[in-house]
Design a protein around this motif. Structure first.
Motif, PDB file in Angstrom:
ATOM      1  N   UNK A   1       0.817  -1.214   0.000  1.00 56.73           N
ATOM      2  CA  UNK A   1       0.000   0.000   0.000  1.00 56.73           C
ATOM      3  C   UNK A   1       0.850   1.264   0.000  1.00 56.73           C
ATOM      4  N   UNK A   2       2.099   1.145   0.431  1.00 52.64           N
ATOM      5  CA  UNK A   2       2.981   2.316   0.474  1.00 52.64           C
ATOM      6  C   UNK A   2       3.727   2.521  -0.843  1.00 52.64           C
ATOM      7  N   UNK A   3       3.446   1.658  -1.838  1.00 48.04           N
ATOM      8  CA  UNK A   3       4.018   1.803  -3.174  1.00 48.04           C
ATOM      9  C   UNK A   3       5.547   1.826  -3.148  1.00 48.04           C
ATOM     10  N   UNK A   4       6.148   0.804  -2.552  1.00 44.27           N
ATOM     11  CA  UNK A   4       7.604   0.741  -2.547  1.00 44.27           C
ATOM     12  C   UNK A   4       8.085  -0.684  -2.318  1.00 44.27           C
ATOM     13  N   UNK A   5       9.313  -0.926  -2.715  1.00 41.37           N
ATOM     14  CA  UNK A   5      10.011  -2.174  -2.416  1.00 41.37           C
ATOM     15  C   UNK A   5      11.178  -1.834  -1.505  1.00 41.37           C
ATOM     16  N   UNK A  22       2.909   2.875  -8.743  1.00 41.35           N
ATOM     17  CA  UNK A  22       1.542   2.374  -8.533  1.00 41.35           C
ATOM     18  C   UNK A  22       1.551   1.419  -7.345  1.00 41.35           C
ATOM     19  N   UNK A  23       0.403   1.257  -6.660  1.00 43.68           N
ATOM     20  CA  UNK A  23       0.330   0.267  -5.582  1.00 43.68           C
ATOM     21  C   UNK A  23       0.284  -1.131  -6.172  1.00 43.68           C
ATOM     22  N   UNK A  24       1.134  -2.014  -5.705  1.00 47.54           N
ATOM     23  CA  UNK A  24       1.248  -3.334  -6.321  1.00 47.54           C
ATOM     24  C   UNK A  24       0.303  -4.357  -5.710  1.00 47.54           C
ATOM     25  N   UNK A  25      -0.207  -4.114  -4.505  1.00 43.16           N
ATOM     26  CA  UNK A  25      -1.128  -5.068  -3.908  1.00 43.16           C
ATOM     27  C   UNK A  25      -0.500  -6.441  -3.815  1.00 43.16           C
ATOM     28  N   UNK A  26      -1.188  -7.427  -4.403  1.00 39.50           N
ATOM     29  CA  UNK A  26      -0.697  -8.811  -4.356  1.00 39.50           C
ATOM     30  C   UNK A  26      -0.041  -9.208  -5.681  1.00 39.50           C
ATOM     31  N   UNK A  27       0.454  -8.224  -6.424  1.00 40.33           N
ATOM     32  CA  UNK A  27       1.132  -8.535  -7.690  1.00 40.33           C
ATOM     33  C   UNK A  27       2.302  -9.481  -7.462  1.00 40.33           C
ATOM     34  N   UNK A  28       2.525 -10.354  -8.449  1.00 43.57           N
ATOM     35  CA  UNK A  28       3.729 -11.176  -8.443  1.00 43.57           C
ATOM     36  C   UNK A  28       4.812 -10.426  -9.197  1.00 43.57           C
ATOM     37  N   UNK A  29       6.055 -10.543  -8.737  1.00 46.01           N
ATOM     38  CA  UNK A  29       7.121  -9.894  -9.491  1.00 46.01           C
ATOM     39  C   UNK A  29       8.401 -10.713  -9.414  1.00 46.01           C
ATOM     40  N   UNK A  30       9.247 -10.491 -10.395  1.00 45.64           N
ATOM     41  CA  UNK A  30      10.537 -11.149 -10.436  1.00 45.64           C
ATOM     42  C   UNK A  30      11.523 -10.154 -11.038  1.00 45.64           C
ATOM     43  N   UNK A  31      12.758 -10.575 -11.211  1.00 45.49           N
ATOM     44  CA  UNK A  31      13.783  -9.674 -11.726  1.00 45.49           C
ATOM     45  C   UNK A  31      14.542 -10.370 -12.839  1.00 45.49           C
ATOM     46  N   UNK A  32      14.796  -9.637 -13.940  1.00 44.85           N
ATOM     47  CA  UNK A  32      15.561 -10.179 -15.060  1.00 44.85           C
ATOM     48  C   UNK A  32      16.331  -9.036 -15.711  1.00 44.85           C
ATOM     49  N   UNK A  53       1.608  -7.104 -17.677  1.00 42.00           N
ATOM     50  CA  UNK A  53       3.026  -6.986 -17.339  1.00 42.00           C
ATOM     51  C   UNK A  53       3.449  -5.521 -17.345  1.00 42.00           C
ATOM     52  N   UNK A  54       4.072  -5.089 -16.242  1.00 43.00           N
ATOM     53  CA  UNK A  54       4.659  -3.757 -16.158  1.00 43.00           C
ATOM     54  C   UNK A  54       6.127  -3.938 -15.783  1.00 43.00           C
ATOM     55  N   UNK A  61      11.305   3.349 -12.213  1.00 43.39           N
ATOM     56  CA  UNK A  61      10.736   4.066 -13.344  1.00 43.39           C
ATOM     57  C   UNK A  61      10.147   3.068 -14.344  1.00 43.39           C
ATOM     58  N   UNK A  62       9.046   3.453 -14.992  1.00 40.44           N
ATOM     59  CA  UNK A  62       8.395   2.582 -15.964  1.00 40.44           C
ATOM     60  C   UNK A  62       9.251   2.463 -17.216  1.00 40.44           C
ATOM     61  N   UNK A  63       9.546   1.222 -17.603  1.00 41.11           N
ATOM     62  CA  UNK A  63      10.343   0.945 -18.791  1.00 41.11           C
ATOM     63  C   UNK A  63       9.455   0.433 -19.926  1.00 41.11           C
TER      64      UNK A  63
END
Length: 237
Positions: A1-5, A22-32, A53-54, A61-63
Motif C-alpha cells: 500500500x505504500x508503493x515501494x520495495x 503504482x500500488x502493487x497489492x498482491x502482484x507477483x514480481x521477479x527480476x531479469x 506486465x509492467x 521508473x516505468x520501462x
C-alpha cells in the motif's frame, strides 16, 4: 500500500528503498536483466494500468508495459507461479492463456501452447459478473473447463498441474521424446502424494516441500512430527 520495495541482505541489513509508480497489492514480481517485472494479471481497472506486465527499472521508473487487456475479472483463477526461469531465461504464463512466453524487459515471444482443445476455460465464464463468490466457486468446481493451469520447466522436463471438474491433475512431459505422463488426485497414486507440489526449479531439479510426517512415511527417515518441512530436489527421468 505504500508503493515501494524495500531490499535487505540475507542478514536483514537494509540495502535500499525503491518507490513505485503504482500500488502493487498482491502482484507477483521477479527480476531479469536488472529490471523488475510485475505481473498484475487483470486486477486493475484504470486505463493506464490495464496491462498484465509492467516493467520497472531498478529506480522504480516505468520501462515497458506488455499484455494489454480490456476485460477486468471479479475473481482471478490464477496459477501459483506465473513466472519461472530456465537457464537464466524468464518464462511467463499469462492468466487465462494457454501459451507460454519467453519474456524480457522489451518483448514477449511465444514458446509453446498447452492445447486442451474445447476443454480450455471460456472467457464468458471467467469474465462474467460474480454476485455470489461461493456460488461461483461451486460452479468452478463442477465446470467442464480446465482451470488454474500452472507450468514449471527445467532443461529436460515440463511440469503441468491444473484443475478439471474438481480434480487436480499433473502432467510430466519429457522434452527429448515428447512422452507425457498424467496423474490425478482421484487415484491412489495421485501426483500430490507421489511428487508433492512444485514450487520452483533449480538447474534440472524441481523443488518441492514435504512435511516431516511425509518424509517419514515415504522415505523411512527418522524425523519427529514437529520437525520443519524438508526441501526436496527432484529429477524425473
Amino acid at each position: 500500500m505504500q508503493k515501494k520495495i524495500i531490499r535487505y541482505d540475507m542478514y536483514g541489513r537494509f540495502i535500499k528503498e525503491i518507490h513505485l509508480p503504482f500500488p502493487v497489492g498482491v502482484s507477483k514480481f521477479t527480476k531479469v536483466n536488472g529490471y523488475y517485472i510485475f505481473d498484475q494479471q487483470t486486477m486493475r481497472n484504470e486505463g493506464e494500468w490495464k496491462y498484465s506486465i509492467v516493467v520497472l527499472s531498478e529506480e522504480g521508473k516505468i520501462v515497458n508495459k506488455l499484455f494489454p487487456y480490456t476485460q477486468y475479472a471479479d475473481i482471478l483463477l490464477s496459477s501459483r507461479n506465473s513466472f519461472y526461469h530456465v537457464n537464466n531465461e524468464l518464462f511467463y504464463t499469462p492468466i487465462y492463456c494457454d501459451t507460454i512466453f519467453l519474456l524480457d524487459e522489451k518483448v514477449a515471444v511465444p514458446q509453446f501452447v498447452v492445447n486442451f482443445s474445447d476443454k480450455w476455460v471460456d472467457n464468458s465464464f471467467v469474465y462474467g459478473a460474480v454476485k455470489d463468490p461461493m456460488s461461483f466457486i461451486n460452479k468452478l468446481r463442477d465446470c467442464g473447463f480446465i482451470t488454474f493451469l500452472n507450468v514449471m520447466e527445467t532443461s529436460s522436463m515440463i511440469w503441468l498441474d491444473f484443475m478439471y471438474k474438481g480434480i487436480k491433475y499433473c502432467s510430466l512431459i519429457n522434452k527429448s521424446n515428447a512422452q507425457i505422463l498424467t496423474y490425478s488426485n482421484s487415484a491412489s497414486d495421485d501426483c500430490r502424494d507421489l511428487f508433492g507440489e512444485v514450487l520452483a526449479t533449480w538447474n534440472d531439479f524441481f523443488i518441492m516441500l514435504e512435511s516431516a510426517e511425509g518424509i517419514s512415511q515415504k522415505f523411512g527417515l527418522e524425523v519427529r512430527p514437529e520437525d520443519n518441512p524438508c526441501v526436496i530436489f527432484v529429477k524425473f527421468k
